[in-house]
Each structure stands twice: as structure tokens, then as C-alpha cells.
Write a protein that holds these residues in place. Structure first.
Motif, PDB file in Angstrom:
ATOM      1  N   LEU A  25      79.396   6.319  -7.675  1.00 52.44           N
ATOM      2  CA  LEU A  25      78.583   5.112  -7.486  1.00 52.44           C
ATOM      3  C   LEU A  25      78.401   4.811  -6.001  1.00 52.44           C
ATOM      4  O   LEU A  25      77.308   4.420  -5.567  1.00 52.44           O
ATOM      5  N   ARG A  26      79.438   5.001  -5.208  1.00 48.83           N
ATOM      6  CA  ARG A  26      79.331   4.772  -3.761  1.00 48.83           C
ATOM      7  C   ARG A  26      78.320   5.731  -3.137  1.00 48.83           C
ATOM      8  O   ARG A  26      77.556   5.339  -2.255  1.00 48.83           O
ATOM      9  N   LYS A  27      78.337   6.956  -3.565  1.00 54.62           N
ATOM     10  CA  LYS A  27      77.364   7.931  -3.054  1.00 54.62           C
ATOM     11  C   LYS A  27      75.939   7.449  -3.301  1.00 54.62           C
ATOM     12  O   LYS A  27      75.064   7.557  -2.433  1.00 54.62           O
ATOM     13  N   ALA A  33      75.285  11.678   1.712  1.00 47.95           N
ATOM     14  CA  ALA A  33      74.819  13.046   1.471  1.00 47.95           C
ATOM     15  C   ALA A  33      75.647  13.718   0.388  1.00 47.95           C
ATOM     16  O   ALA A  33      75.129  14.520  -0.393  1.00 47.95           O
ATOM     17  N   LYS A  34      76.914  13.405   0.321  1.00 45.85           N
ATOM     18  CA  LYS A  34      77.771  13.972  -0.720  1.00 45.85           C
ATOM     19  C   LYS A  34      78.888  12.993  -1.059  1.00 45.85           C
ATOM     20  O   LYS A  34      79.206  12.084  -0.280  1.00 45.85           O
ATOM     21  N   VAL A  54      88.923   4.873  -0.987  1.00 43.41           N
ATOM     22  CA  VAL A  54      88.302   5.698   0.051  1.00 43.41           C
ATOM     23  C   VAL A  54      86.929   5.118   0.379  1.00 43.41           C
ATOM     24  O   VAL A  54      86.085   4.936  -0.504  1.00 43.41           O
ATOM     25  N   GLY A  55      86.716   4.790   1.653  1.00 39.57           N
ATOM     26  CA  GLY A  55      85.463   4.176   2.089  1.00 39.57           C
ATOM     27  C   GLY A  55      85.531   2.666   2.110  1.00 39.57           C
ATOM     28  O   GLY A  55      84.576   1.995   2.522  1.00 39.57           O
ATOM     29  N   SER A 174      75.768  -3.293  -3.161  1.00 38.57           N
ATOM     30  CA  SER A 174      74.465  -2.654  -3.334  1.00 38.57           C
ATOM     31  C   SER A 174      73.342  -3.560  -2.863  1.00 38.57           C
ATOM     32  O   SER A 174      73.346  -4.762  -3.112  1.00 38.57           O
ATOM     33  N   ASN A 175      72.353  -2.977  -2.203  1.00 40.77           N
ATOM     34  CA  ASN A 175      71.145  -3.702  -1.814  1.00 40.77           C
ATOM     35  C   ASN A 175      70.000  -3.452  -2.778  1.00 40.77           C
ATOM     36  O   ASN A 175      68.901  -3.942  -2.577  1.00 40.77           O
ATOM     37  N   SER A 176      70.261  -2.664  -3.814  1.00 41.28           N
ATOM     38  CA  SER A 176      69.222  -2.330  -4.783  1.00 41.28           C
ATOM     39  C   SER A 176      69.594  -2.870  -6.145  1.00 41.28           C
ATOM     40  O   SER A 176      70.504  -2.368  -6.784  1.00 41.28           O
ATOM     41  N   PRO A 177      68.900  -3.911  -6.626  1.00 42.18           N
ATOM     42  CA  PRO A 177      69.250  -4.481  -7.930  1.00 42.18           C
ATOM     43  C   PRO A 177      69.068  -3.529  -9.087  1.00 42.18           C
ATOM     44  O   PRO A 177      69.585  -3.754 -10.164  1.00 42.18           O
TER      45      PRO A 177
END
Length: 332
Positions: A25-27, A33-34, A54-55, A174-177
Motif C-alpha cells: 500500500l505504501r508503494k 519505484a519498488k 519501515v518508512g 494518501s493524497n488520492s481518495p
């Protein structure tokens, strides 16, 4: 038992939970890129007394750690500058988003607690509320979640808690609903699919007699059960579903008239029909029309109180003037 051993066990067991897809989901939401890893935690994010995903250094981070009372688990904001995060500005809009989520739907956070650490030590453990400005300071650590004695650690409970918080994490990060719901990994890929296989209703029998009178969740549960019984007697049990997902959110009750015709019911416990309509109408319109396609042929607000004459006129006006197929139903 160490934080490292707990983190490793959570990594291993997470394959059976939505949180196991965190890095996937983070990707997606970060445009990476991966995928950096398949694990929640790794050696770089595990400390002697705490660990974060992680992240997560620049994010609302999934976090576990030792407290005097035992093990905490939930999510957190770490406002400690570091080499990887010298500037904390990236976190402030995310704190604002989380505060909006808490304000918009405080019931989502009812089973959690919050506290913070500063140079003065740890605060009291309190009910969750919007994060106040006076604790958003460099060096502070703000936590929302649960805490259990180390003798009571249950990995499945921790992972279920992470699953429960995952949707909130996605809303904040997320910036995308279009991709903030979990339908891609845990629910049907269609925006709405009728499903009456499992109702997942609150266990109303566990409420005390006093709670049945004053507890909002209890009243909601009783209304929901009575509405389901009433609709089932009229249309059959197979035509009625509770807690159906639509775009990552849940509709209280759905009545299936045929494969392409449904009625959505939203239950409110406000103290008048007018107040119930005010609280429910935005949700029902979003459920039914957000995809610019009619998901329900009718939307119905449900409350305990009978509708008054003025409110009845108001609904009639909405139907005639704006062609909104809305009704109100009282359930005593």
C-alpha cells in the motif's frame, strides 16, 4: 521477551492480516519505484524499547514499545528530528488530517487511548481527542492505541488493532481518495457488492440496562436489529444485509430489491427526525452517488422518533425540487 522478538513475530503473522500489505500500500500511495520490504518492521526500525514500520519516520507510524504498564501498540507521530528527518514540517499536515478524522468520527477512536512523551516525561493516558497545539513540539512523541501487560500480549490482537487503524493511516497518508480504502486487499473490488453472509452486528445483549438507555452504540445496535427483523419479515432474510461495504465505508442496512435495485438505510440516534436527517443525509448521498452512478434507488434515514409535519414537508421538497429519493423511517 524483547521488542525485536515481538516485531519479528508480528512480521511473520501479518501475512494473514491487511497490515501485512502495508508496504504494498505504501508503494502505491507514495509512488515508490519498488516495495522497500515485505515486512512491517526491519532491523533499521527496531530499537531496544520500540519499533516503527519501515518508512514510518516521516509518516503516521505504526508503533510498538515498552511502557511502565506493559506493551503499547498503535500509531504515533515522532517529532524528534533526525538525520533522515531534519525538518518536521512534513508531519504537520498529517497531524491536521488525523485531527480531522478524530473530529469527524470520534466513535472510530472510542476503544483507544492517547498519551505523549516530552522532555518532562509522559503525560496521563487519556481518551482520544484532536491533538492539541501545545504538545506539537519538537522532541515530543504522540501516541494513539492500546497498552497491555507483557503477560497478556496477544499477537493476533495487536495485528487486528493494526488492521483497524490501517484505514485511518491511509486517509492521513494518501493524497488520492481513490486508493484510501482497503477494497483491493480485503473486500470486493467492485465499489459496492451486496453481501448478507455476515452481519457483524454489535452484541447488544452485552449492554447493561442503563447502557441501553444512555449508550449511543447500544441504541444504534437495537435500532439496527429491529430494522433488520422488520425488513426480513417483509422481504425475506436473503434480501437484507447489515454493515455492507461501499468504497471502504459501511452502510448500516441494505435492502436488495433485485440485482440492480437497492435501498440504503442509515441509522442515527439523534433526538429528533430532523436532527437524524441532518446527520445522515451527507453519508447517504455519498454512498449512493459518489461514483456519479446511482447505487441505490432510495435512501432512507432511520431514527427512533416519529417525523413531524415540518420535517415531512422538507423531505417532500427535497424529492420534488432536487429529485432526491429520500425517506425517513422511525423505529421505536
Amino acid at each position: 521477551m524483547t521488542i525485536q522478538s515481538i516485531a519479528q513475530e508480528l512480521n511473520k503473522r501479518s501475512i494473514d492480516y491487511n497490515i501485512g500489505e502495508l508496504q504494498t500500500l505504501r508503494k502505491t500511495i507514495k509512488g515508490l519505484a519498488k516495495k522497500p520490504t515485505s515486512d512491517i518492521f526491519n532491523h533499521q526500525t527496531i530499537n531496544e524499547n520500540w519499533a516503527f514500520h519501515v518508512g514510518g519516520r516521516s509518516e503516521l507510524q505504526f508503533n510498538i514499545g515498552f511502557e511502565n504498564e506493559g506493551l503499547r501498540f498503535g500509531f504515533a507521530f515522532s517529532l524528534e528530528p533526525s538525520q533522515s528527518l531534519p525538518n518536521l514540517d512534513i508531519l504537520f499536515p498529517k497531524i491536521l488530517k488525523l485531527n480531522s478524522a478524530i473530529t469527524d468520527n470520534p466513535k472510530r477512536f472510542k476503544k483507544y487511548k492517547m498519551w505523549n512523551w516530552s522532555f518532562e516525561g509522559r503525560s496521563s493516558i487519556l481518551d482520544v481527542k484532536p491533538i492539541p497545539q501545545d504538545i506539537v513540539k519538537t522532541g515530543n512523541f504522540i501516541f494513539i492505541g492500546k497498552i497491555l501487560s507483557t503477560q497478556q500480549i496477544n499477537y493476533d490482537d495487536i495485528l487486528k488493532t493494526f488492521d483497524d487503524l490501517l484505514e485511518i493511516y491511509l486517509e492521513v497518508e494518501s493524497n488520492s481518495p481513490e486508493i484510501i480504502n482497503l477494497s483491493s486487499i480485503s473486500k470486493p473490488t467492485q465499489y459496492f457488492v451486496f453481501n448478507n453472509a455476515k452481519r457483524n452486528l454489535p452484541q447488544s445483549t452485552t449492554y447493561t440496562s442503563l447502557e441501553r438507555k444512555i449508550n449511543v452504540d447500544a441504541r444504534h445496535s437495537f435500532i439496527q436489529e429491529k430494522l433488520i427483523d422488520e425488513l426480513s419479515s417483509l422481504f425475506g432474510k436473503d434480501a437484507v444485509a447489515a454493515e455492507n461495504y461501499i468504497g471502504g465505508k459501511k452502510i448500516d442496512v441494505v435492502l436488495k430489491l433485485n440485482d440492480n435495485d437497492h435501498i440504503f438505510y442509515e441509522i442515527k440516534t439523534a433526538n429528533s427526525a430532523r436532527a437524524c436527517i441532518r446527520q445522515a443525509i451527507g453519508q447517504l448521498l455519498e454512498y449512493s452517488y459518489f461514483k456519479c452512478n446511482k447505487m441505490a434507488s432510495k435512501i432512507v434515514v432511520v431514527g427512533e422518533y416519529k417525523i413531524d409535519t415540518e420535517t415531512k414537508k422538507y423531505l417532500k421538497y427535497l424529492k420534488n425540487e432536487f429529485s432526491i429519493p429520500i425517506d425517513y423511517k422511525s423505529v421505536n
